[in-house]
Design a protein around this motif. Structure first.
Motif, PDB file in Angstrom:
ATOM      1  N   LYS A   6       3.536   1.307   5.568  1.00  0.00           N
ATOM      2  CA  LYS A   6       4.171   2.551   5.119  1.00  0.00           C
ATOM      3  C   LYS A   6       4.259   2.575   3.591  1.00  0.00           C
ATOM      4  O   LYS A   6       3.916   3.579   2.957  1.00  0.00           O
ATOM      5  CB  LYS A   6       5.567   2.681   5.738  1.00  0.00           C
ATOM      6  N   ILE A   7       4.719   1.496   3.011  1.00  0.00           N
ATOM      7  CA  ILE A   7       4.828   1.418   1.552  1.00  0.00           C
ATOM      8  C   ILE A   7       3.435   1.553   0.928  1.00  0.00           C
ATOM      9  O   ILE A   7       3.231   2.327  -0.009  1.00  0.00           O
ATOM     10  CB  ILE A   7       5.496   0.097   1.114  1.00  0.00           C
ATOM     11  N   SER A   8       2.472   0.830   1.475  1.00  0.00           N
ATOM     12  CA  SER A   8       1.114   0.825   0.942  1.00  0.00           C
ATOM     13  C   SER A   8       0.450   2.195   1.048  1.00  0.00           C
ATOM     14  O   SER A   8      -0.233   2.634   0.110  1.00  0.00           O
ATOM     15  CB  SER A   8       0.289  -0.230   1.689  1.00  0.00           C
ATOM     16  N   SER A   9       0.649   2.893   2.154  1.00  0.00           N
ATOM     17  CA  SER A   9       0.035   4.223   2.296  1.00  0.00           C
ATOM     18  C   SER A   9       0.672   5.221   1.333  1.00  0.00           C
ATOM     19  O   SER A   9      -0.024   6.076   0.763  1.00  0.00           O
ATOM     20  CB  SER A   9       0.109   4.726   3.743  1.00  0.00           C
ATOM     21  N   ASN A  10       1.972   5.111   1.120  1.00  0.00           N
ATOM     22  CA  ASN A  10       2.624   5.962   0.113  1.00  0.00           C
ATOM     23  C   ASN A  10       2.083   5.641  -1.282  1.00  0.00           C
ATOM     24  O   ASN A  10       1.829   6.549  -2.079  1.00  0.00           O
ATOM     25  CB  ASN A  10       4.142   5.777   0.139  1.00  0.00           C
ATOM     26  N   LEU A  11       1.889   4.363  -1.555  1.00  0.00           N
ATOM     27  CA  LEU A  11       1.337   3.949  -2.838  1.00  0.00           C
ATOM     28  C   LEU A  11      -0.050   4.564  -3.048  1.00  0.00           C
ATOM     29  O   LEU A  11      -0.336   5.110  -4.121  1.00  0.00           O
ATOM     30  CB  LEU A  11       1.270   2.418  -2.916  1.00  0.00           C
ATOM     31  N   ASN A  25       8.445 -15.691   3.094  1.00  0.00           N
ATOM     32  CA  ASN A  25       7.475 -15.279   2.080  1.00  0.00           C
ATOM     33  C   ASN A  25       6.878 -13.913   2.368  1.00  0.00           C
ATOM     34  O   ASN A  25       6.213 -13.339   1.504  1.00  0.00           O
ATOM     35  CB  ASN A  25       6.374 -16.335   1.956  1.00  0.00           C
ATOM     36  N   VAL A  26       7.084 -13.399   3.556  1.00  0.00           N
ATOM     37  CA  VAL A  26       6.603 -12.056   3.904  1.00  0.00           C
ATOM     38  C   VAL A  26       7.425 -10.998   3.168  1.00  0.00           C
ATOM     39  O   VAL A  26       6.875 -10.047   2.603  1.00  0.00           O
ATOM     40  CB  VAL A  26       6.652 -11.831   5.439  1.00  0.00           C
ATOM     41  N   VAL A  27       8.730 -11.152   3.173  1.00  0.00           N
ATOM     42  CA  VAL A  27       9.609 -10.138   2.568  1.00  0.00           C
ATOM     43  C   VAL A  27       9.340  -9.978   1.068  1.00  0.00           C
ATOM     44  O   VAL A  27       9.272  -8.842   0.590  1.00  0.00           O
ATOM     45  CB  VAL A  27      11.096 -10.439   2.870  1.00  0.00           C
ATOM     46  N   PRO A  28       9.144 -11.046   0.302  1.00  0.00           N
ATOM     47  CA  PRO A  28       8.807 -10.842  -1.109  1.00  0.00           C
ATOM     48  C   PRO A  28       7.494 -10.074  -1.326  1.00  0.00           C
ATOM     49  O   PRO A  28       7.349  -9.353  -2.307  1.00  0.00           O
ATOM     50  CB  PRO A  28       8.710 -12.257  -1.676  1.00  0.00           C
ATOM     51  N   ILE A  29       6.554 -10.198  -0.390  1.00  0.00           N
ATOM     52  CA  ILE A  29       5.312  -9.421  -0.498  1.00  0.00           C
ATOM     53  C   ILE A  29       5.635  -7.932  -0.330  1.00  0.00           C
ATOM     54  O   ILE A  29       5.098  -7.085  -1.054  1.00  0.00           O
ATOM     55  CB  ILE A  29       4.277  -9.884   0.550  1.00  0.00           C
ATOM     56  N   LEU A  30       6.520  -7.624   0.602  1.00  0.00           N
ATOM     57  CA  LEU A  30       6.977  -6.220   0.737  1.00  0.00           C
ATOM     58  C   LEU A  30       7.590  -5.748  -0.572  1.00  0.00           C
ATOM     59  O   LEU A  30       7.340  -4.628  -1.022  1.00  0.00           O
ATOM     60  CB  LEU A  30       8.029  -6.091   1.848  1.00  0.00           C
ATOM     61  N   ARG A  31       8.381  -6.593  -1.174  1.00  0.00           N
ATOM     62  CA  ARG A  31       9.053  -6.260  -2.433  1.00  0.00           C
ATOM     63  C   ARG A  31       8.030  -6.031  -3.546  1.00  0.00           C
ATOM     64  O   ARG A  31       8.180  -5.138  -4.361  1.00  0.00           O
ATOM     65  CB  ARG A  31      10.034  -7.381  -2.744  1.00  0.00           C
ATOM     66  N   GLN A  32       6.970  -6.830  -3.578  1.00  0.00           N
ATOM     67  CA  GLN A  32       5.922  -6.636  -4.580  1.00  0.00           C
ATOM     68  C   GLN A  32       5.223  -5.292  -4.394  1.00  0.00           C
ATOM     69  O   GLN A  32       4.941  -4.596  -5.367  1.00  0.00           O
ATOM     70  CB  GLN A  32       4.882  -7.749  -4.497  1.00  0.00           C
ATOM     71  N   GLU A  33       4.929  -4.950  -3.149  1.00  0.00           N
ATOM     72  CA  GLU A  33       4.272  -3.667  -2.880  1.00  0.00           C
ATOM     73  C   GLU A  33       5.188  -2.514  -3.269  1.00  0.00           C
ATOM     74  O   GLU A  33       4.752  -1.526  -3.847  1.00  0.00           O
ATOM     75  CB  GLU A  33       3.869  -3.583  -1.403  1.00  0.00           C
TER      76      GLU A  33
END
Length: 186
Positions: free
Chosen positions: A167-172, A35-43
Protein backbone atom coordinates in the motif's frame (compact mmCIF):
# COMPACT_ATOMS: atom_id res chain seq x y z
CA UNK A 1 20.87 12.74 -23.00
CA UNK A 2 20.77 15.19 -20.10
CA UNK A 3 19.49 13.79 -16.83
CA UNK A 4 17.66 16.25 -14.58
CA UNK A 5 17.80 16.27 -10.81
CA UNK A 6 14.14 15.20 -10.75
CA UNK A 7 15.00 12.15 -12.85
CA UNK A 8 17.92 11.32 -10.57
CA UNK A 9 15.77 11.80 -7.46
CA UNK A 10 12.99 9.58 -8.84
CA UNK A 11 15.54 6.97 -9.90
CA UNK A 12 17.08 6.83 -6.42
CA UNK A 13 13.66 6.63 -4.73
CA UNK A 14 12.56 3.83 -7.06
CA UNK A 15 15.83 1.96 -6.49
CA UNK A 16 15.39 2.25 -2.74
CA UNK A 17 11.80 1.06 -3.07
CA UNK A 18 12.78 -1.99 -5.14
CA UNK A 19 15.46 -2.91 -2.61
CA UNK A 20 12.99 -2.36 0.24
CA UNK A 21 10.50 -4.69 -1.45
CA UNK A 22 13.10 -7.40 -1.93
CA UNK A 23 14.48 -6.96 1.59
CA UNK A 24 11.03 -7.07 3.15
CA UNK A 25 10.18 -10.23 1.26
CA UNK A 26 13.38 -11.98 2.35
CA UNK A 27 13.14 -10.82 5.94
CA UNK A 28 9.46 -11.73 6.20
CA UNK A 29 10.10 -15.15 4.69
CA UNK A 30 12.88 -15.74 7.22
CA UNK A 31 10.58 -14.52 10.04
CA UNK A 32 12.95 -11.68 10.96
CA UNK A 33 10.05 -9.45 11.89
CA UNK A 34 12.01 -6.94 13.95
CA UNK A 35 13.71 -5.99 10.69
CA UNK A 36 10.56 -6.00 8.56
CA UNK A 37 8.99 -3.03 10.35
CA UNK A 38 11.98 -0.71 9.78
CA UNK A 39 11.72 -1.50 6.05
CA UNK A 40 8.10 -0.29 6.18
CA UNK A 41 9.37 2.83 7.92
CA UNK A 42 11.96 3.40 5.18
CA UNK A 43 9.32 3.12 2.47
CA UNK A 44 7.11 5.52 4.40
CA UNK A 45 10.07 7.89 4.69
CA UNK A 46 10.29 8.01 0.88
CA UNK A 47 6.54 8.58 0.57
CA UNK A 48 6.57 11.34 3.17
CA UNK A 49 9.45 13.11 1.40
CA UNK A 50 7.74 12.96 -1.98
CA UNK A 51 4.50 14.27 -0.45
CA UNK A 52 6.48 17.08 1.17
CA UNK A 53 7.99 17.99 -2.20
CA UNK A 54 4.57 17.97 -3.86
CA UNK A 55 3.23 20.28 -1.17
CA UNK A 56 5.72 22.97 -2.17
CA UNK A 57 3.98 25.40 -4.52
CA UNK A 58 7.22 27.35 -4.96
CA UNK A 59 8.87 25.32 -7.73
CA UNK A 60 12.30 26.88 -7.17
CA UNK A 61 12.24 25.79 -3.51
CA UNK A 62 11.05 22.31 -4.54
CA UNK A 63 13.88 22.17 -7.07
CA UNK A 64 16.38 23.24 -4.40
CA UNK A 65 15.18 20.45 -2.07
CA UNK A 66 15.51 17.89 -4.86
CA UNK A 67 18.98 19.17 -5.69
CA UNK A 68 19.94 18.92 -2.02
CA UNK A 69 18.67 15.34 -1.88
CA UNK A 70 20.48 14.34 -5.07
CA UNK A 71 23.70 15.85 -3.70
CA UNK A 72 23.40 14.31 -0.23
CA UNK A 73 22.63 17.52 1.61
CA UNK A 74 19.96 17.84 4.33
CA UNK A 75 16.75 19.68 3.53
CA UNK A 76 16.48 23.11 5.09
CA UNK A 77 13.46 25.23 5.82
CA UNK A 78 12.49 27.81 3.25
CA UNK A 79 13.63 31.28 4.25
CA UNK A 80 14.78 30.10 7.66
CA UNK A 81 17.72 28.41 9.17
CA UNK A 82 17.41 24.87 10.32
CA UNK A 83 16.76 21.46 8.92
CA UNK A 84 13.36 20.13 8.02
CA UNK A 85 12.70 17.40 10.55
CA UNK A 86 11.09 14.08 9.68
CA UNK A 87 8.38 14.82 12.23
CA UNK A 88 7.37 17.94 10.29
CA UNK A 89 7.06 15.97 7.07
CA UNK A 90 5.07 13.21 8.78
CA UNK A 91 2.69 15.83 10.22
CA UNK A 92 2.09 17.20 6.73
CA UNK A 93 1.52 13.76 5.24
CA UNK A 94 -1.00 12.76 7.89
CA UNK A 95 -3.51 15.05 6.20
CA UNK A 96 -3.40 12.68 3.22
CA UNK A 97 -2.74 9.45 5.09
CA UNK A 98 -3.96 9.45 8.68
CA UNK A 99 -2.08 6.21 9.28
CA UNK A 100 1.32 7.69 8.39
CA UNK A 101 2.08 8.87 11.92
CA UNK A 102 1.24 5.48 13.46
CA UNK A 103 3.38 3.51 10.99
CA UNK A 104 6.20 5.99 11.41
CA UNK A 105 6.19 5.85 15.23
CA UNK A 106 5.82 2.08 15.29
CA UNK A 107 8.70 1.76 12.81
CA UNK A 108 10.92 4.07 14.86
CA UNK A 109 10.50 1.81 17.88
CA UNK A 110 11.99 -1.02 15.80
CA UNK A 111 14.79 1.11 14.38
CA UNK A 112 16.01 2.09 17.85
CA UNK A 113 16.80 -0.61 20.35
CA UNK A 114 13.64 -0.96 22.39
CA UNK A 115 11.39 -3.41 24.17
CA UNK A 116 9.73 -3.98 20.77
CA UNK A 117 12.68 -6.22 19.84
CA UNK A 118 11.50 -8.69 22.48
CA UNK A 119 8.35 -9.26 20.39
CA UNK A 120 8.62 -13.05 20.57
CA UNK A 121 8.08 -12.87 24.34
CA UNK A 122 6.32 -9.53 24.93
CA UNK A 123 3.77 -8.06 22.53
CA UNK A 124 4.97 -4.62 21.33
CA UNK A 125 1.36 -3.54 20.91
CA UNK A 126 1.01 -3.57 24.69
CA UNK A 127 3.41 -0.61 24.73
CA UNK A 128 1.16 1.34 22.36
CA UNK A 129 -1.60 3.46 23.87
CA UNK A 130 -5.12 2.00 23.76
CA UNK A 131 -6.22 4.83 21.48
CA UNK A 132 -3.36 4.21 19.04
CA UNK A 133 -3.97 0.46 19.10
CA UNK A 134 -7.61 1.02 18.20
CA UNK A 135 -6.58 3.47 15.48
CA UNK A 136 -4.08 1.00 14.02
CA UNK A 137 -6.73 -1.73 14.02
CA UNK A 138 -9.21 0.61 12.37
CA UNK A 139 -6.76 1.54 9.58
CA UNK A 140 -5.83 -2.08 8.96
CA UNK A 141 -9.50 -3.05 8.86
CA UNK A 142 -10.33 -0.28 6.42
CA UNK A 143 -7.36 -0.53 4.06
CA UNK A 144 -6.82 -4.29 4.17
CA UNK A 145 -10.34 -5.67 4.63
CA UNK A 146 -9.66 -7.51 7.88
CA UNK A 147 -11.57 -7.56 11.15
CA UNK A 148 -9.20 -6.76 13.96
CA UNK A 149 -10.38 -5.69 17.38
CA UNK A 150 -9.25 -2.54 19.17
CA UNK A 151 -6.80 -4.58 21.28
CA UNK A 152 -4.92 -5.81 18.22
CA UNK A 153 -1.76 -7.82 18.87
CA UNK A 154 1.52 -7.85 17.00
CA UNK A 155 0.93 -11.46 15.93
CA UNK A 156 -2.34 -10.33 14.30
CA UNK A 157 -0.52 -7.55 12.45
CA UNK A 158 2.39 -9.68 11.22
CA UNK A 159 0.52 -11.34 8.32
CA UNK A 160 -0.54 -7.90 7.08
CA UNK A 161 2.92 -6.33 6.93
CA UNK A 162 3.59 -7.25 3.28
CA UNK A 163 0.22 -5.74 2.32
CA UNK A 164 0.97 -2.60 4.30
CA UNK A 165 4.25 -2.31 2.43
CA UNK A 166 2.48 -2.74 -0.91
CA UNK A 167 0.00 0.00 0.00
CA UNK A 168 2.76 2.44 0.93
CA UNK A 169 4.78 1.50 -2.17
CA UNK A 170 1.84 1.89 -4.57
CA UNK A 171 1.05 5.32 -3.11
CA UNK A 172 4.72 6.22 -3.52
CA UNK A 173 4.64 5.20 -7.19
CA UNK A 174 1.57 7.37 -7.82
CA UNK A 175 3.10 10.42 -6.17
CA UNK A 176 6.41 9.95 -7.98
CA UNK A 177 4.51 10.17 -11.29
CA UNK A 178 2.93 13.42 -10.14
CA UNK A 179 6.39 14.73 -9.19
CA UNK A 180 7.82 13.73 -12.58
CA UNK A 181 4.98 15.68 -14.24
CA UNK A 182 5.74 18.72 -12.05
CA UNK A 183 2.32 18.40 -10.44
CA UNK A 184 1.24 19.09 -6.91
CA UNK A 185 -1.11 17.67 -4.28
CA UNK A 186 -4.30 19.34 -5.49
Amino acid sequence: MITTNVEIFVRQVKKRSRENAESLSLLYERRLHANVVPILRQELDSLVRVIFLLSQADRSYRSALITDSVNGRPWTKKGAKGRIRDREMVELSKYLFNWARNVYQFGCAFIHLSNFHDYATRDPMESVSKADRATIASYLNYYHSVELGPNVTFSEILPLLPKVFEKISSNLDCYLKVLEEDGDLS
